[in-house]
Design an enzyme around this catalytic site. Structure first.
Site, PDB file in Angstrom:
ATOM      1  N   ASN A  60     -25.388 -22.243  -3.897  1.00 28.14           N
ATOM      2  CA  ASN A  60     -27.177 -22.780  -4.887  1.00 28.14           C
ATOM      3  C   ASN A  60     -25.718 -22.587  -6.230  1.00 28.14           C
ATOM      4  O   ASN A  60     -26.159 -21.647  -6.774  1.00 28.14           O
ATOM      5  CB  ASN A  60     -28.236 -22.004  -4.427  1.00 28.14           C
ATOM      6  CG  ASN A  60     -29.051 -22.369  -5.895  1.00 28.14           C
ATOM      7  OD1 ASN A  60     -29.081 -23.344  -6.595  1.00 28.14           O
ATOM      8  ND2 ASN A  60     -29.759 -21.256  -5.655  1.00 28.14           N
ATOM      9  N   TRP A  61     -25.953 -23.408  -7.047  1.00 28.14           N
ATOM     10  CA  TRP A  61     -25.018 -23.224  -8.384  1.00 28.14           C
ATOM     11  C   TRP A  61     -26.106 -23.659  -9.386  1.00 28.14           C
ATOM     12  O   TRP A  61     -25.077 -23.277 -10.182  1.00 28.14           O
ATOM     13  CB  TRP A  61     -23.797 -24.349  -8.055  1.00 28.14           C
ATOM     14  CG  TRP A  61     -23.401 -24.914  -7.268  1.00 28.14           C
ATOM     15  CD1 TRP A  61     -22.242 -23.892  -6.086  1.00 28.14           C
ATOM     16  CD2 TRP A  61     -21.424 -26.041  -6.780  1.00 28.14           C
ATOM     17  NE1 TRP A  61     -21.763 -24.299  -5.601  1.00 28.14           N
ATOM     18  CE2 TRP A  61     -21.159 -25.477  -5.598  1.00 28.14           C
ATOM     19  CE3 TRP A  61     -21.855 -26.787  -7.175  1.00 28.14           C
ATOM     20  CZ2 TRP A  61     -20.291 -25.967  -5.199  1.00 28.14           C
ATOM     21  CZ3 TRP A  61     -20.210 -27.837  -6.617  1.00 28.14           C
ATOM     22  CH2 TRP A  61     -19.530 -27.700  -6.061  1.00 28.14           C
ATOM     23  N   LYS A  62     -27.401 -23.408  -9.039  1.00 29.08           N
ATOM     24  CA  LYS A  62     -28.231 -23.627  -9.976  1.00 29.08           C
ATOM     25  C   LYS A  62     -27.529 -24.228 -10.844  1.00 29.08           C
ATOM     26  O   LYS A  62     -27.134 -25.728 -10.920  1.00 29.08           O
ATOM     27  CB  LYS A  62     -28.437 -23.235 -10.432  1.00 29.08           C
ATOM     28  CG  LYS A  62     -28.427 -20.952  -8.805  1.00 29.08           C
ATOM     29  CD  LYS A  62     -29.134 -20.074  -9.772  1.00 29.08           C
ATOM     30  CE  LYS A  62     -29.543 -18.942  -8.640  1.00 29.08           C
ATOM     31  NZ  LYS A  62     -30.509 -17.642  -8.596  1.00 29.08           N
ATOM     32  N   HIS A 120     -37.603 -22.466  -3.925  1.00 32.04           N
ATOM     33  CA  HIS A 120     -36.603 -21.112  -5.166  1.00 32.04           C
ATOM     34  C   HIS A 120     -37.788 -20.312  -6.214  1.00 32.04           C
ATOM     35  O   HIS A 120     -38.154 -20.839  -6.143  1.00 32.04           O
ATOM     36  CB  HIS A 120     -35.305 -21.826  -4.845  1.00 32.04           C
ATOM     37  CG  HIS A 120     -34.374 -20.817  -6.373  1.00 32.04           C
ATOM     38  ND1 HIS A 120     -34.261 -19.451  -6.864  1.00 32.04           N
ATOM     39  CD2 HIS A 120     -33.022 -20.271  -5.194  1.00 32.04           C
ATOM     40  CE1 HIS A 120     -33.282 -19.016  -7.104  1.00 32.04           C
ATOM     41  NE2 HIS A 120     -32.598 -18.915  -5.623  1.00 32.04           N
ATOM     42  N   GLU A 143     -36.584 -19.506  -8.327  1.00 34.79           N
ATOM     43  CA  GLU A 143     -36.984 -19.754  -9.975  1.00 34.79           C
ATOM     44  C   GLU A 143     -37.722 -21.067 -10.514  1.00 34.79           C
ATOM     45  O   GLU A 143     -38.465 -21.662 -10.513  1.00 34.79           O
ATOM     46  CB  GLU A 143     -35.240 -20.478 -10.286  1.00 34.79           C
ATOM     47  CG  GLU A 143     -34.957 -18.774 -10.541  1.00 34.79           C
ATOM     48  CD  GLU A 143     -33.076 -19.122 -10.009  1.00 34.79           C
ATOM     49  OE1 GLU A 143     -32.787 -19.835 -10.221  1.00 34.79           O
ATOM     50  OE2 GLU A 143     -32.607 -18.400 -10.073  1.00 34.79           O
ATOM     51  N   GLU A 192     -35.349 -13.862   0.164  1.00 37.77           N
ATOM     52  CA  GLU A 192     -34.688 -13.454  -1.637  1.00 37.77           C
ATOM     53  C   GLU A 192     -35.847 -13.463  -2.551  1.00 37.77           C
ATOM     54  O   GLU A 192     -36.299 -13.283  -3.507  1.00 37.77           O
ATOM     55  CB  GLU A 192     -33.567 -14.694  -2.569  1.00 37.77           C
ATOM     56  CG  GLU A 192     -33.267 -16.667  -1.861  1.00 37.77           C
ATOM     57  CD  GLU A 192     -32.711 -16.819  -2.952  1.00 37.77           C
ATOM     58  OE1 GLU A 192     -31.221 -16.537  -2.901  1.00 37.77           O
ATOM     59  OE2 GLU A 192     -33.090 -17.639  -3.670  1.00 37.77           O
ATOM     60  N   GLY A 248     -29.534 -12.005  -9.087  1.00 35.75           N
ATOM     61  CA  GLY A 248     -29.152 -12.405 -10.105  1.00 35.75           C
ATOM     62  C   GLY A 248     -29.120 -11.021 -11.451  1.00 35.75           C
ATOM     63  O   GLY A 248     -28.470 -11.321 -12.394  1.00 35.75           O
ATOM     64  N   SER A 262     -28.302 -11.470  -4.698  1.00 32.01           N
ATOM     65  CA  SER A 262     -26.419 -10.845  -5.361  1.00 32.01           C
ATOM     66  C   SER A 262     -25.513 -10.365  -4.876  1.00 32.01           C
ATOM     67  O   SER A 262     -25.236  -8.718  -4.626  1.00 32.01           O
ATOM     68  CB  SER A 262     -27.326  -9.195  -6.469  1.00 32.01           C
ATOM     69  OG  SER A 262     -27.691  -9.560  -7.583  1.00 32.01           O
ATOM     70  N   GLY A 315     -25.636 -17.224  -5.429  1.00 29.41           N
ATOM     71  CA  GLY A 315     -25.583 -17.908  -6.353  1.00 29.41           C
ATOM     72  C   GLY A 315     -24.531 -17.410  -7.021  1.00 29.41           C
ATOM     73  O   GLY A 315     -23.545 -18.467  -7.130  1.00 29.41           O
ATOM     74  N   GLY A 316     -25.322 -16.438  -7.788  1.00 26.46           N
ATOM     75  CA  GLY A 316     -23.548 -16.607  -8.812  1.00 26.46           C
ATOM     76  C   GLY A 316     -22.430 -16.260  -8.193  1.00 26.46           C
ATOM     77  O   GLY A 316     -21.284 -17.078  -8.304  1.00 26.46           O
TER      78      GLY A 316
HETATM   79  P1  13P Z   1     -27.533 -14.263  -6.751  1.00 31.30           P
HETATM   80  O1  13P Z   1     -26.169 -14.641  -6.274  1.00 31.30           O
HETATM   81  O2  13P Z   1     -26.423 -14.591  -8.225  1.00 31.30           O
HETATM   82  O3  13P Z   1     -28.211 -12.946  -6.917  1.00 31.30           O
HETATM   83  O4  13P Z   1     -28.483 -15.085  -6.878  1.00 31.30           O
HETATM   84  C1  13P Z   1     -28.951 -16.326  -5.585  1.00 31.30           C
HETATM   85  C2  13P Z   1     -29.735 -17.405  -5.520  1.00 31.30           C
HETATM   86  O5  13P Z   1     -30.635 -17.232  -6.475  1.00 31.30           O
HETATM   87  C3  13P Z   1     -29.740 -18.148  -4.617  1.00 31.30           C
HETATM   88  O6  13P Z   1     -30.390 -18.955  -4.265  1.00 31.30           O
END
Ligand code: 13P
Length: 248
Positions: free
Chosen positions: A9-11, A95, A97, A167, A173, A212, A233-234
């Site tokens: 997920n590149w956000k 998600h 967010e 999640e 993050g 993470s 994510g990251g």
């Molecule tokens: P991180 O891997 O950066 O913690 O993010 C997880 C995430 O929200 C994937 O959708």
């Protein structure tokens, strides 16, 4: 045996140039990922470009959100049919967010899930508790409520054509991963809750862990009985970090 899925997920990250480098890097490393399925979820505007880049590379493509409406006067929205039209197979819905920053409610997420499935997209339904909810012992209630919104609207059978991503919000993050045991406990709860309604669906549905995940902790998370991969994510933003997870 459920197949493992690792989705990036590149956000809100990337540019034409960085995304070309990233996708080429992932494609070059795909021979090392074994039987796992791999997918990437770019920001909307880069989806057509990534669709071209992943062609023939065995990398799935998803969006990070979708409209709950089909078409019409909904400025700024992107429909499931449009996502399908430009080559998506997956769509992330709910998600944390979207829920916490943009005020998306359980019912909104459920409507997006239905909109995606109606067009043949596989929803990646995100669920998970806030830190204060975990500390208050409410993790299972929160996850159950989030799942119930979808089950009530779409039926438990719909989960046979969906992916769930657990999640925990406190792990996103933050560098604070849930331990494999903590994650497994919630994954088993989710699968058990579904099994109480339909055992076949519970056996089939992939439940990913997100929060993470990196190359060092992925293997022990993915080794747990009810963890069928990760939503990353990251660590999905460089091919080295993402491939380290895909090959874990
Ligand atoms: P991180 O891997 O950066 O913690 O993010 C997880 C995430 O929200 C994937 O959708």
């Amino acid at each position: 045996m459920r197949q493992t899925l690792v989705a990036g997920n590149w956000k809100l990250n990337g540019s034409k140039e960085s995304i070309q480098t990233l996708v080429k890097g992932i494609a070059d490393g795909m021979s090392g990922v074994g039987g796992k399925a791999v997918a990437v979820c770019p920001p909307y505007v880069y989806i057509p470009m990534v669709a071209d880049l992943v062609e023939g590379a065995n990398i799935g493509l998803g969006a990070q959100d979708v409209a709950d409406q089909e078409s019409g006067a909904f400025t700024g929205e992107v429909s499931a049919a449009m996502l399908k039209d430009v080559g998506c197979q997956y769509v992330i819905v709910g998600h944390s967010e979207r829920r916490s920053i943009y005020g998306e409610k359980d019912e909104d997420t459920a409507a997006k899930y239905v909109a995606g499935q109606k067009e043949g997209l596989i929803p990646i339904l995100c669920v998970g508790e806030l830190l204060e909810e975990r500390e208050a012992g409410d993790t299972e209630n929160v996850v159950a409520r989030q799942l119930d919104a979808v089950i009530n609207l779409a039926g438990v059978e719909s989960l046979a054509d969906a992916v769930i991503a657990y999640e925990p919000v406190w792990a996103i993050g933050t560098g604070k991963t849930a331990s494999p045991e903590q994650a497994q406990e919630v994954h088993a709860f989710i699968r058990g809750k579904i099994a109480a309604l339909n055992e076949d669906v519970a056996e089939k549905v992939q439940i990913l862990y997100g929060g993470s995940v990196n190359g060092s902790n992925a293997a022990e998370l993915f080794a747990m009985e009810d963890i069928d991969g990760g939503l990353i994510g990251g660590a999905s933003l460089t091919s080295e970090a993402f491939l380290a997870i895909c090959t874990a």
